[in-house]
Design a protein around this motif. Sequence first.
Motif, PDB file in Angstrom:
ATOM      1  N   LEU A 173       4.179   5.774  -5.402  1.00 14.95           N
ATOM      2  CA  LEU A 173       4.138   5.847  -6.859  1.00 14.95           C
ATOM      3  C   LEU A 173       3.099   6.875  -7.314  1.00 14.95           C
ATOM      4  N   GLY A 174       1.948   6.869  -6.645  1.00 10.68           N
ATOM      5  CA  GLY A 174       0.903   7.848  -6.945  1.00 10.68           C
ATOM      6  C   GLY A 174       1.408   9.270  -6.775  1.00 10.68           C
TER       7      GLY A 174
ATOM      8  N   ALA B 296       9.435   4.713 -13.743  1.00 12.39           N
ATOM      9  CA  ALA B 296       7.981   4.561 -13.890  1.00 12.39           C
ATOM     10  C   ALA B 296       7.325   5.802 -14.493  1.00 12.39           C
ATOM     11  N   VAL B 297       7.750   6.973 -14.041  1.00 14.69           N
ATOM     12  CA  VAL B 297       7.116   8.208 -14.527  1.00 14.69           C
ATOM     13  C   VAL B 297       7.334   8.352 -16.037  1.00 14.69           C
ATOM     14  N   GLU B 298       8.574   8.110 -16.438  1.00 15.06           N
ATOM     15  CA  GLU B 298       8.902   8.184 -17.872  1.00 15.06           C
ATOM     16  C   GLU B 298       8.085   7.177 -18.679  1.00 15.06           C
ATOM     17  N   ALA B 299       7.999   5.967 -18.158  1.00 17.23           N
ATOM     18  CA  ALA B 299       7.266   4.911 -18.873  1.00 17.23           C
ATOM     19  C   ALA B 299       5.794   5.289 -19.026  1.00 17.23           C
ATOM     20  N   VAL B 300       5.232   5.890 -17.962  1.00 13.35           N
ATOM     21  CA  VAL B 300       3.815   6.295 -18.021  1.00 13.35           C
ATOM     22  C   VAL B 300       3.626   7.379 -19.080  1.00 13.35           C
TER      23      VAL B 300
ATOM     24  N   LEU C 161       0.824  -1.201   0.000  1.00 12.81           N
ATOM     25  CA  LEU C 161       0.000   0.000   0.000  1.00 12.81           C
ATOM     26  C   LEU C 161       0.861   1.255   0.000  1.00 12.81           C
ATOM     27  N   GLU C 162       1.907   1.212   0.794  1.00 11.25           N
ATOM     28  CA  GLU C 162       2.802   2.379   0.848  1.00 11.25           C
ATOM     29  C   GLU C 162       3.495   2.608  -0.483  1.00 11.25           C
ATOM     30  N   GLU C 163       3.915   1.506  -1.076  1.00 11.15           N
ATOM     31  CA  GLU C 163       4.580   1.609  -2.377  1.00 11.15           C
ATOM     32  C   GLU C 163       3.611   2.194  -3.416  1.00 11.15           C
TER      33      GLU C 163
ATOM     34  N   ARG D 102      -2.669  12.796 -13.990  1.00 12.29           N
ATOM     35  CA  ARG D 102      -3.877  12.653 -13.169  1.00 12.29           C
ATOM     36  C   ARG D 102      -3.985  11.189 -12.746  1.00 12.29           C
ATOM     37  N   VAL D 103      -3.712  10.943 -11.462  1.00 10.78           N
ATOM     38  CA  VAL D 103      -3.569   9.571 -10.993  1.00 10.78           C
ATOM     39  C   VAL D 103      -4.474   9.323  -9.801  1.00 10.78           C
ATOM     40  N   LYS D 104      -4.928   8.092  -9.690  1.00  5.74           N
ATOM     41  CA  LYS D 104      -5.721   7.708  -8.522  1.00  5.74           C
ATOM     42  C   LYS D 104      -5.219   6.378  -7.993  1.00  5.74           C
TER      43      LYS D 104
END
Length: 483
Positions: free
Chosen positions: A315-316, A382-386, A309-311, A325-327
């Motif tokens: 990431l969020g 991850a950010v780049e991949a998204v 959950l923390e991870e 815009r992430v949830k």
Amino acid sequence: MPQPPREKWQSDFPRWFDWVIEAAEVYDYGRYPVKGMGVWMPYGFQIRRRVLDILRDILDSTGHEEVLFPLLIPEHLLRKESEHIRGFEGEVYWVTHGGLEELDVKLALRPTSETSITYMESFWIKSYRQLPKKYYQVVSVFRYETKATRPMIRLREVTTFKEAHTVHDSFEDAERQVIEAINAYREFFDRLGIPYIISRRPDWDKFAGALYTIAFDTVMPDGRALQIGTVHLLGQNFTRAFDFKIQLADESLDYPWQTSYGVSDRVIATLISLHGDDRGLVLPPEVAPIQVVIVPIPPGSDEDRLKVLEEAKRLGEDLAKAGVRVKVDDREDERPGAKFYYWETKGVPLRIEVGLKEAKEGFVTIARRDTLEKVKAPRSGAVEAVRKLLGEVKASLEERAREYLKERIMRTTSIDDAREWVESRRGVAELPWCGREECGRRLEEDLNARALGTPWPPEPVKGARCPVCGRDAVTWLRIAKTY
Ligand code: P5A
Ligand code: ZN
């Protein structure tokens, strides 16, 4: 590449559409107790807002000024331009009472605003020096439609009516504005990944009060064409009717020239329809209220659960900081599978699954909504991949929709082939045409379908004959079943 099925989407489109807007909580149509009127629900409202943001952006940056006119138009204003009122007469809702009193002057709920806007312009604009003038508003308009009403597609209250109205000192400048408007709409539809064809409507189907109408049409999954926007050259018809004159450069007085152009809720209906599939919405990232949903996959032990959950939350936060815009869907009463299904219906472009393996080994699993493909990326990237994947989703939605429309247009010289094409709902047929109304109407009858008009910009035809009269064809006539 794997693709979710589009079977019901295609074979049972009207029902698919009714299902998807309800299941994704976009628009509640069936339950509001007035025919032709629906409710934008929170999720749908956010999509609508983002679509309007794009439109406002384009209009504001091309010198349009936003205004807001009254909803009610007194009867004598609406009746000023005779062709206009003839066209709208049967569709106007009238307010006849205020409380218990009958009104002296009947008031129309605006079906469109040419009359009220021209009336006020006649006070505001006195000289060519003030021109060109470009106004727009985003309002509800009311039309007592007699054809079958449909959610977003044929409403009696059109709630997302963006209407632009412009004034010019010459015919030439008004025609230049027609082209500017067409380009603005091109950009608008392109940004939404909505493919279109542009046609000059036949004279018998132009906007009431216009010299001519240029229309954007697309083809829905069931093979019916839908008009998603129109640009009208109004000429001096309304300014003459309102005795609205300006001073020209040579000091003479004359009636100015006008254009008007509009789009509606149909744009959002099209966005939903052309990108969706049997699982639900598939939203282009630019208008998706949520671009990435993170679903934690809870492992057995409580300690590991917390770690996951923390991870997911970290990431969020990283994605939010990067402007995505992430949830994080950390609901504890739902299983991951149910969450996947829920967000797929809502069309969220990317889903990231975070489980114990991901948390421990430092990677993420990203699922694309459009292809259902899963890719792994290092957590550090991850950010780049998204970002990259959001761009790819956008591009591939556009590409798929463009290809789809291309397959829906058939050019032929045979009336039989055209009839077969239109009848079996493959889409739009293009036939050579001499340009005479008589033959155009005959083709509409023969095909039992509507003429959308001729390609814009004009595409001359060489060496083909009008299949009705045998004269040399001057252009193509597009014909389709329509909404
Ligand atoms: C242009 C803007 C006009 O009304 N006056 C101001 C001009 N044109 S129009 O063609 O009649 O409408 C503009 C676009 O609105 C959509 N539309 C509708 N959408 C949903 N429900 C309806 N009942 C409806 N009627 C028109 C069409 O896309 C049309 O091109
Ligand atoms: Zn002919």
